[in-house]
Design an enzyme around this catalytic site. Structure first.
Site, PDB file in Angstrom:
ATOM      1  N   HIS A  84      68.028  27.183  -4.536  1.00 16.58           N
ATOM      2  CA  HIS A  84      68.680  27.572  -5.793  1.00 16.58           C
ATOM      3  C   HIS A  84      68.500  26.509  -6.876  1.00 16.58           C
ATOM      4  O   HIS A  84      68.711  26.793  -8.051  1.00 16.58           O
ATOM      5  CB  HIS A  84      70.141  28.005  -5.581  1.00 16.58           C
ATOM      6  N   ASP A 226      68.478  27.396   2.362  1.00 13.61           N
ATOM      7  CA  ASP A 226      68.472  27.093   0.922  1.00 13.61           C
ATOM      8  C   ASP A 226      67.689  25.810   0.606  1.00 13.61           C
ATOM      9  O   ASP A 226      68.265  24.790   0.260  1.00 13.61           O
ATOM     10  CB  ASP A 226      69.930  26.972   0.446  1.00 13.61           C
ATOM     11  N   SER A 657      74.321  19.731  -4.933  1.00 14.07           N
ATOM     12  CA  SER A 657      73.377  20.620  -4.283  1.00 14.07           C
ATOM     13  C   SER A 657      72.037  19.930  -4.127  1.00 14.07           C
ATOM     14  O   SER A 657      71.535  19.324  -5.064  1.00 14.07           O
ATOM     15  CB  SER A 657      73.204  21.888  -5.096  1.00 14.07           C
TER      16      SER A 657
HETATM   17  N1  ARG Z   1      77.907  28.230  -5.108  1.00 15.40           N
HETATM   18  C1  ARG Z   1      76.705  27.484  -5.420  1.00 15.40           C
HETATM   19  C2  ARG Z   1      76.984  26.441  -6.492  1.00 15.40           C
HETATM   20  O1  ARG Z   1      78.008  26.485  -7.103  1.00 15.40           O
HETATM   21  C3  ARG Z   1      75.657  28.371  -5.984  1.00 15.40           C
HETATM   22  C4  ARG Z   1      74.768  28.919  -4.962  1.00 15.40           C
HETATM   23  C5  ARG Z   1      73.700  29.738  -5.611  1.00 15.40           C
HETATM   24  N2  ARG Z   1      73.636  31.045  -4.967  1.00 15.40           N
HETATM   25  C6  ARG Z   1      74.169  32.192  -5.490  1.00 15.40           C
HETATM   26  N3  ARG Z   1      74.158  33.263  -4.737  1.00 15.40           N
HETATM   27  N4  ARG Z   1      74.635  32.272  -6.703  1.00 15.40           N
HETATM   28  O2  ARG Z   1      76.135  25.920  -7.158  1.00 15.40           O
HETATM   29  N1  ASP Z   2      76.707  24.947  -5.090  1.00 18.72           N
HETATM   30  C1  ASP Z   2      77.037  23.688  -5.756  1.00 18.72           C
HETATM   31  C2  ASP Z   2      75.806  23.075  -6.437  1.00 18.72           C
HETATM   32  O1  ASP Z   2      74.860  23.762  -6.707  1.00 18.72           O
HETATM   33  C3  ASP Z   2      77.661  22.715  -4.820  1.00 18.72           C
HETATM   34  C4  ASP Z   2      79.163  22.755  -4.858  1.00 18.72           C
HETATM   35  O2  ASP Z   2      79.749  23.256  -5.831  1.00 18.72           O
HETATM   36  O3  ASP Z   2      79.760  22.235  -3.921  1.00 18.72           O
HETATM   37  O4  ASP Z   2      75.806  21.926  -6.829  1.00 18.72           O
END
Ligand code: ARG
Ligand code: ASP
Length: 725
Positions: A84, A226, A657
């Site tokens: 991502h 990922d 991330s």
């Molecule tokens: N929850 C993750 C973060 O905040 C994002 C992951 C990306 N994937 C998604 N299905 N939106 O960055």
């Molecule tokens: N998904 C988040 C990121 O892309 C990580 C988090 O919020 O813990 O940085």
């Protein structure tokens, strides 16, 4: 007597030291944490992790493309990050014939590595404490606005001044940045090296890299591969250089060894990375504001919008594709807000904040000598609380307008008289493109406006007039969409044929243009009205943090703060803990790790989120987990379990991330990619029982590179190691 002294000391140190596994620590705080790290099992020397005068593991950690983290994993500059995090770059390189998002990609040779234009990878070469320099410069300001202490441009000026242009000229690709910590009680200068010739090397198909997509987002148990792989290219001297075919792979100072020994429950885990933002010195009233205004409005408004979107998406496969990314973005923030409010509702969540505040207040007002000088610390609390109370109604209006109208209805980006004529085209195509359906937008508008007019008091003027004229939301929205130039390409083409004078007149009359600029105008007014409160809070929090330090027994502000972790601000940090599952509710237990079996259990060929590619199914059926099953561990019964994801008690947030997760030997065991939604309130206060980082097991990454990608040349480039027994 001795007992009381001891008790007081214990109380102070308990109060100022963060609890187990909490903390996004600065590299310089490693010394203070090191004894605990060793107690938890770390086998490395302090200088193996961070060595200000030499190289160390920190030199293998990079900031990836601004918002994410990555790590160097080979002597030829391979960088590992999340799927991502590479998503935009991969999307830009994709076409209908070469859909790398859908199908994945594996460069067969250096020549096949694709320039990812616009992506930058940043190393932190050196970190210097410049607190006294900045503070003495701040004192010299005669006529300022009082906010220079947090101003990025002011601080950038100071960094340039300190190092001079000659330094930058003789250090190609170097950038300097001074960042405030503890709200301006400390300043660090970062000397960075920024590489901009970054090439895309490989990624799994989205059915692996984004498996579970939005349904599984923010969730554990998780089964997502990922990750994506890039390579840093440099000039012949190893310096950053713009893309050139003559550039060569970077030979980095350090890279991670990769452990093939695996992890299990209880394993030590440590993370370095660039967490974005936290607010863990918030006062109780600020936490309530976050819960009752920001999160609550977001949950309500996005809920209404997403319900309409989902209904339309499920009814029409074409709409489903058009709105997939918009739905995902909306839902990411929606689930995060729900998780935050869930966390805040846990009993005792507010206690820490309340106790800290009372401690500072008590210390600042106690009737001993010197107490006069402490007035400002008590005042800081009054100031923050006062600003929160005074801005409440206005902040509500702002959030209702932003979440309920501006972000919900795409038409609010339409051309209007408030925009420069040269920006009209860009504004129009920012929403009206191949992913825009006026039918869906109109349905969303009807739903959110119905709610908005019940909740908000200070409506944009155009909305008030429109409702007066048409009598109902329904009729007004129909009129908006029926009579405007700006709901279709054809309409816009007609608009473009008008003379400049006619265009101006049209913008003043077109109902959508009038509505959009009225919404934007009202937002701007509210933002400006809110600014003095932000300023007041920023200034007061600097004093509040100084007060926390001194009340905790610090001989100086700096000394007291040094045992507390400063709020995240996209600078390099470390955090540590252990691999551990959790119990989200009574009688439910989530374990580590998840396995390939779980992917097969979740498989659903009729949902785009849970398609399992054939190759992965084959691998599962044949248990071909690497040649000789080298990416996994044999079970007692002779079968193999293939680990996919695990979670850990490490303290992370957005920006972490892609961060490297390493074991007690400093060997890479996984990459961080998400958090559980029960843990997002950890941005205010770490919840040891609930908060977990979600991590992709490095063995799953190796399996995919090897068996799905067939990229033996990459595997050969890695430094694979087994841990000492
Ligand atoms: N929850 C993750 C973060 O905040 C994002 C992951 C990306 N994937 C998604 N299905 N939106 O960055
Ligand atoms: N998904 C988040 C990121 O892309 C990580 C988090 O919020 O813990 O940085």
């Amino acid at each position: 007597m001795r007992k009381t002294i001891f008790a007081v000391l214990a109380a102070v140190s308990l109060w100022v030291t963060a609890r187990a596994d909490e903390g996004m620590w600065l590299m310089e705080q490693l010394a203070g944490q090191y004894p605990t790290l060793v107690k938890r099992g770390l086998q490395l020397k302090e200088y193996d992790i961070y060595n200000p005068n030499g190289t160390s593991l920190k030199d293998a950690v990079v900031s990836f493309d601004g918002g994410c983290t990555g790590e160097v994993i080979s002597f030829q500059g391979l960088v590992l990050t999340n799927h991502h995090c590479g998503y935009d770059a991969i999307q830009r390189l994709s076409s209908v014939e070469h859909n790398y998002l859908q199908d994945g990609y594996w460069a067969k040779s250096f020549a096949d590595e694709l320039p990812a234009k616009g992506v930058v990878v940043t190393f932190i070469d050196r970190i210097e404490d410049v607190t006294s320099y900045v503070q003495s410069e701040l004192k010299k300001i005669k006529k300022g606005n009082g906010m220079e202490f947090l101003s990025p441009s002011y601080l950038e000026g100071l960094a340039q001044k300190k190092y001079g242009e000659a330094y930058l000229r003789s250090h190609p690709g170097t950038e300097l940045e001074i960042k405030p910590f503890y709200n301006g009680n400390k300043y660090l200068l970062f000397i960075k090296k920024v590489y901009s010739d970054i090439r895309f090397v490989g990624a799994p198909p989205s059915s692996i890299g984004k498996f579970g997509a939005d349904t599984d987002n923010w969730r554990y148990p998780r089964h997502t591969g990922d990750f994506s792989i890039f390579r840093i290219y440099a000039d012949a001297n190893g310096n950053p250089a713009a893309y050139s075919k003559d550039n060569v792979p970077l030979h980095p100072k350090r890279w991670f060894n990769i452990s093939t020994s695996g992890v299990e429950k209880g394993s030590f885990a440590m993370i370095m990375g660039f967490p974005g933002r936290t607010n863990h010195f918030a006062l109780p009233d600020e936490i309530r504001e976050w819960r009752d205004i920001d999160n609550q409005i977001r949950i309500r408004m996005r809920g209404i919008r997403q319900e309409v979107m989902l209904r339309e998406m499920l009814a029409d496969p074409k709409i489903n594709i058009m709105y997939a990314a918009k739905y995902a973005r909306s839902q990411n923030g929606h689930k995060r807000a729900m998780g935050a409010n869930w966390g805040i509702s846990r009993s005792g969540f507010m206690t820490f904040s309340q106790e800290t505040m009372e401690r500072v207040k008590g210390w600042a007002t106690e009737g001993r000598t010197g107490s006069k000088a402490r007035v400002r610390y008590a005042q800081s609390i009054t100031d923050i609380d006062g600003a929160i109370k005074e801005r409440a109604a206005m902040r509500r209006e702002y959030w209702l307008l932003d979440e309920g109208i501006f972000q919900a209805i795409e038409l609010t980006r339409a051309p209007g008289l408030d925009l420069k004529p040269t920006d009209l085209e860009k504004a129009f195509h920012s929403y009206c493109n191949e992913d825009y359906s006026p039918v869906v937008d109109a349905k969303i508008a009807k739903a959110v406006l119905t709610e908005y007019i019940q909740q908000a008091k200070q409506w944009p003027e155009a909305l008030r007039q429109g409702l007066n004229k048409y009598g109902s939301v329904e009729a007004y929205v129909d009129a908006l969409f029926a009579q405007s130039y700006f709901t279709s390409e054809q309409g816009y083409a007609r608009f473009m044929k008008l003379s400049q004078e006619e265009q101006k007149k049209a913008l003043g009359e077109d109902p959508v243009a009038v509505f959009a600029s009225s919404v934007r105008g009202r937002m701007k007014e509210l933002r400006e009205a809110l600014r003095p409160f932000d300023t007041k809070i920023d200034k007061a929090r600097r004093d509040y943090l100084a007060g926390i330090s001194l009340a905790g027994g610090g001989a100086s502000v700096g000394e007291g703060l040094s045992s507390l972790w400063p709020d995240a601000n996209s600078t390099l940090r470390f955090t540590y803990g252990e691999v551990r599952g959790y119990s989200p509710s009574d009688a439910v237990e989530y374990k580590v790790p998840t396995t390939l079996r779980g992917i097969m259990e979740k498989e659903n060929p009729s949902s785009w989120e849970f398609v399992v590619p054939d190759r992965l199914k084959q691998i599962y059926q044949n248990q071909s987990y690497g040649h000789g099953s080298r990416w996994t561990v044999k079970q007692a019964d002779g079968s193999y379990e293939m680990p996919v994801n695990f979670c850990a008690t490490t303290h992370t947030t957005g920006g972490n991330s892609g961060s490297p997760v390493f074991n007690k030997y400093g060997h890479l065991i996984g990459i961080n990619f998400d958090r559980n939604w029960e843990g997002v309130a950890g941005d205010i206060k770490y919840l040891p029982d609930y908060q977990r980082s979600i991590i992709c097991d490095i063995r799953y990454i190796l399996l995919i590179i090897d068996e799905v990608g067939g990229a033996k040349r990459l595997i050969d480039e890695l430094s694979l190691v087994t841990d000492p027994m």
